[in-house]
Design an enzyme around this catalytic site. Structure first.
Site, PDB file in Angstrom:
ATOM      1  N   ALA A  43       0.863  -1.198   0.000  1.00 10.16           N
ATOM      2  CA  ALA A  43       0.000   0.000   0.000  1.00 10.16           C
ATOM      3  C   ALA A  43       0.895   1.243   0.000  1.00 10.16           C
ATOM      4  O   ALA A  43       1.815   1.346   0.817  1.00 10.16           O
ATOM      5  CB  ALA A  43      -0.891   0.005   1.233  1.00 10.16           C
ATOM      6  N   VAL A 132      12.980   0.634  18.372  1.00  7.56           N
ATOM      7  CA  VAL A 132      13.946   1.223  19.307  1.00  7.56           C
ATOM      8  C   VAL A 132      15.353   0.827  18.871  1.00  7.56           C
ATOM      9  O   VAL A 132      15.645  -0.356  18.678  1.00  7.56           O
ATOM     10  CB  VAL A 132      13.705   0.727  20.751  1.00  7.56           C
ATOM     11  N   GLY A 134      16.810   1.172  16.058  1.00  8.23           N
ATOM     12  CA  GLY A 134      16.908   0.744  14.648  1.00  8.23           C
ATOM     13  C   GLY A 134      17.354  -0.692  14.503  1.00  8.23           C
ATOM     14  O   GLY A 134      16.648  -1.622  14.881  1.00  8.23           O
ATOM     15  N   GLU A 190      13.593  12.101  11.255  1.00  8.44           N
ATOM     16  CA  GLU A 190      12.192  11.797  10.980  1.00  8.44           C
ATOM     17  C   GLU A 190      11.688  12.782   9.926  1.00  8.44           C
ATOM     18  O   GLU A 190      12.289  13.848   9.729  1.00  8.44           O
ATOM     19  CB  GLU A 190      11.356  11.991  12.249  1.00  8.44           C
ATOM     20  N   LYS A 205      10.639   6.056  22.572  1.00  6.17           N
ATOM     21  CA  LYS A 205      11.472   4.849  22.706  1.00  6.17           C
ATOM     22  C   LYS A 205      11.708   4.526  24.180  1.00  6.17           C
ATOM     23  O   LYS A 205      11.719   3.357  24.573  1.00  6.17           O
ATOM     24  CB  LYS A 205      12.795   5.060  21.963  1.00  6.17           C
TER      25      LYS A 205
HETATM   26  N1  HSE Z   1      14.790   9.577  13.492  1.00  7.41           N
HETATM   27  C1  HSE Z   1      15.160   8.412  14.221  1.00  7.41           C
HETATM   28  C2  HSE Z   1      16.569   8.629  14.748  1.00  7.41           C
HETATM   29  C3  HSE Z   1      15.115   7.203  13.315  1.00  7.41           C
HETATM   30  O1  HSE Z   1      17.201   9.624  14.377  1.00  7.41           O
HETATM   31  O2  HSE Z   1      17.027   7.836  15.533  1.00  7.41           O
HETATM   32  C4  HSE Z   1      14.886   5.910  14.026  1.00  7.41           C
HETATM   33  O3  HSE Z   1      13.851   5.922  14.916  1.00  7.41           O
END
Ligand code: HSE
Length: 437
Positions: A43, A132, A134, A190, A205
């Site tokens: 999607a 959390v 990445g 983000e 997080k």
């Molecule tokens: N914008 C977030 C960061 C990406 O800079 O850690 C991952 O959540």
């Protein structure tokens, strides 16, 4: 063996990474899983957009519900981001008895209380490793690796953008705005970078980590949050002078009186492992009863690391699908959460770095330190630099011994209200060296 069908919601940076990891690592994934993970529909917001990866156009649709409702889909992979559309999609997936994999920390931190129980009673899993740190597998570590231990406190660098900005400011002496633009260009930030620099992304997080570590649900709005946007090159220069580094920390402690939960830039000793977490890297430093101190480190943002975590979740859920189980691991690590109060920051005991800009006149320093003393704030160090030119304000930096934050705030209010003293321009908490022993 039956292939595992996935419906992908969202084909932005992370979604494209998921397609790429599934393709590039297809042989290793099949060797581990015994079958293939097949994306059967995607999607997207617009059919005409340029994509970061090549996908069969026949897979694309703008109708999210039609993807979720397909019979040949076992797992819905939510990478839309934001709250409202993502929440509706996850609830629909649960209703349709589809498992969910998501990277959406804001959604889980703000609506986990509704979504996790809905999944549990619906007999489906929600996996969220990428939410959390990445690509760093901290959620798997906390839910499984440390399942037998009792976690007392933890300290984390969980926002890659903030860490990149502060590390670069320290290295280059550049201003905040210049460095943030670079972080955005590198794709760490983000869509709305305010979430990163305000500390809100880190607070989401932190709420998830508190749930996993302490079995406690906390309201994100109760977490004390300060962003990184008010830091200036002078603060980094001074940090170096006292053997410290400024890092964007999340801090949580499980105390008998409640949960300490805070997000703010912190001066930490340069010889602590968290001080050595450079660029956009993330890390989580945990104290637990049996293991002692442990640290988890790696890429916390970016397309491929984050996609790797999402695909690992797809594999884990695919294993559950094949075994015909769900919920064998409690989704939130604990079977049920306990609600405990979040401690008021006014009660915090910490050391502080205070930077003032004051007129260069006799008696100013004396009045400043007298007001601090009246409020019980004991001074460990004072540094005054020469004014750039006669008649210009001077920078005075005061480092305190441990003090109660509420007392410090009263002292700073008194200083602000005192004629001729100017405003305190910067306050940074200093991590006690005992915390990293
Ligand atoms: N914008 C977030 C960061 C990406 O800079 O850690 C991952 O959540």
């Amino acid at each position: 063996m039956k292939e595992i069908g996935v419906g992908l919601l969202g084909l932005g940076n992370v979604g494209a990474g998921v397609i790429k990891v599934l393709a590039d690592n297809a042989a290793a994934i099949e060797a581990r899983l015994g079958t293939q993970v097949r994306v059967r529909a995607i999607a997207v917001r617009s059919l005409d957009k340029d994509r970061l990866v090549d996908v069969d156009p026949a897979l694309l649709t703008t109708d999210v519900d039609s993807v979720i409702d397909r019979d040949d889909i076992d797992i819905v992979c939510e990478l839309i981001g934001g709250i409202d559309r993502a929440k509706a999609a996850v609830l629909r997936a649960i209703e349709r008895r589809k498992h969910v994999v998501t990277a959406n920390k804001a959604l889980l931190a703000e609506h986990g209380e509704e979504l996790f129980p809905a999944a549990e009673s619906g007999g489906v899993d929600i996996y969220y490793e990428a939410a959390v740190c990445g690509g760093v597998p901290v959620i798997r570590t906390l839910r499984e690796g440390l399942a037998s231990d009792r976690i007392d406190d933890f300290y984390g660098i969980v926002n890659g953008t903030s860490n990149f900005v502060l590390s670069t400011m320290a290295k280059t002496g550049l201003d905040f705005d210049e460095v943030l633009a670079d972080a955005q260009a590198r794709g760490y930030a983000e869509a709305d970078p305010a979430l990163d620099v305000s500390g809100k992304d880190a607070a989401h997080k932190l709420a998830i980590l508190i749930m996993l570590c302490f079995g406690t649900g906390v309201d994100v709005d109760e977490i004390y949050v300060e962003g990184i946007d008010r830091l200036a090159p002078a603060d980094f220069r001074f940090a170096e002078r006292i053997g410290s580094v400024i890092k964007p920390l999340v801090i949580a402690r499980n105390t008998p009186d409640g949960i300490e939960a805070r997000v703010h830039p912190t001066m930490i000793p340069a010889n602590w492992m968290l001080a050595d977490v450079p660029g956009a890297k993330n890390a989580l430093y945990v104290h637990s009863y049996a293991l002692g101190a442990s640290m988890y480190y790696g890429a916390g943002a970016g397309m491929m690391p984050t996609a790797m975590a999402v695909v690992s979740d797809l594999i884990e859920v695919a294993r559950n699908v094949r075994a015909g189980v769900a919920g064998s691991l409690p989704l939130r690590s604990y079977r049920a959460l306990v609600h405990r109060p979040v401690l008021d920051i006014a009660g915090l005991r910490s050391r502080y770095y205070l930077r003032f800009s004051v007129p260069d006149r006799p008696g100013v320093l004396g009045r400043l330190t007298t007001i601090l003393g009246k409020h019980g704030i004991s001074i460990a160090q004072v540094v005054q630099d020469m004014p750039e030119k006669d008649g210009r304000p001077v920078v005075v930096v005061v480092v305190t011994h441990e003090a109660v934050e509420g007392d410090l705030r009263e002292a700073l209010a008194d200083i602000g209200a005192s004629a001729g003293l100017g405003e305190p321009v910067q306050v940074i908490r200093i991590m006690p060296s005992a915390a990293h022993a």
